[in-house]
Design an enzyme around this catalytic site. Structure first.
Site, PDB file in Angstrom:
ATOM      1  N   CYS A  70       0.695  -1.433  -0.453  1.00 23.17           N
ATOM      2  CA  CYS A  70       0.323  -0.535  -0.345  1.00 23.17           C
ATOM      3  C   CYS A  70       0.810   1.178  -0.143  1.00 23.17           C
ATOM      4  O   CYS A  70       2.069   1.537   1.321  1.00 23.17           O
ATOM      5  CB  CYS A  70      -1.272   0.048   1.519  1.00 23.17           C
ATOM      6  SG  CYS A  70      -1.737   1.337   1.375  1.00 23.17           S
ATOM      7  N   CYS A  73      -0.114   4.022   2.420  1.00 27.47           N
ATOM      8  CA  CYS A  73       0.476   3.512   3.896  1.00 27.47           C
ATOM      9  C   CYS A  73       2.343   3.332   4.377  1.00 27.47           C
ATOM     10  O   CYS A  73       2.392   4.210   5.033  1.00 27.47           O
ATOM     11  CB  CYS A  73       0.063   2.311   3.653  1.00 27.47           C
ATOM     12  SG  CYS A  73      -1.185   1.833   4.177  1.00 27.47           S
TER      13      CYS A  73
END
Ligand SMILES: [Zn+2]
Length: 143
Positions: A70, A73
């Protein structure tokens, strides 16, 4: 029942410290070199040890649900660490890898990552989805 023990690597000397979960929020020091084990840096928890730590924490817990693939993230990770350092002792910062810990992700209904949860004594008191800067994380912590 004995408190579950966590295994924390010391960032200074590398020694593995076995620590009862409730002590995590008390700014514990390394048993070998005596330096702080956490410095407010986020702790990686998962399905096995999350509940014990969160339930025992006397301060609010901020949880970052993330995954390695991600991008947002990874972008938010330094902000999360920075916010954790600035709130050391006032809030506990926890990271949960949502791929490795499907039970926790399912329980909290995590549909997108990154998602931040705020927990107090195990009860959810806040939630925010999407990557945010450190000052927004500090504001979200509300401590
Ligand atoms: Zn050490």
């Amino acid at each position: 029942m004995d408190a579950p023990k966590l295994h924390l690597g010391c960032p200074h000397c590398g020694a593995t410290n076995r620590l009862p979960a409730p002590r995590l929020s008390e700014s514990p020091n390394c048993g070998r070199c005596g330096k702080p084990l956490l410095d407010g840096r986020p702790v990686e928890l998962g399905d096995a040890d999350f509940d014990a730590v969160v339930a025992a924490s006397p301060v609010p817990v901020l949880v970052d649900f993330w995954a390695a693939w991600c991008g947002p993230c990874r972008m938010m990770a330094p902000a999360f660490e920075q916010a954790g350092k600035s709130l050391a002792g006032r809030a506990l910062f926890v990271k949960v890898n949502s791929d490795d810990n499907p039970a926790l992700s399912a329980r909290y209904g995590i549909r997108s990552i990154p998602t931040l949860l705020r927990l107090e004594r195990g009860r959810e008191t806040g939630r925010q989805s999407g990557a945010v800067p450190a000052n927004a994380i500090v504001a979200f912590a509300g401590v």
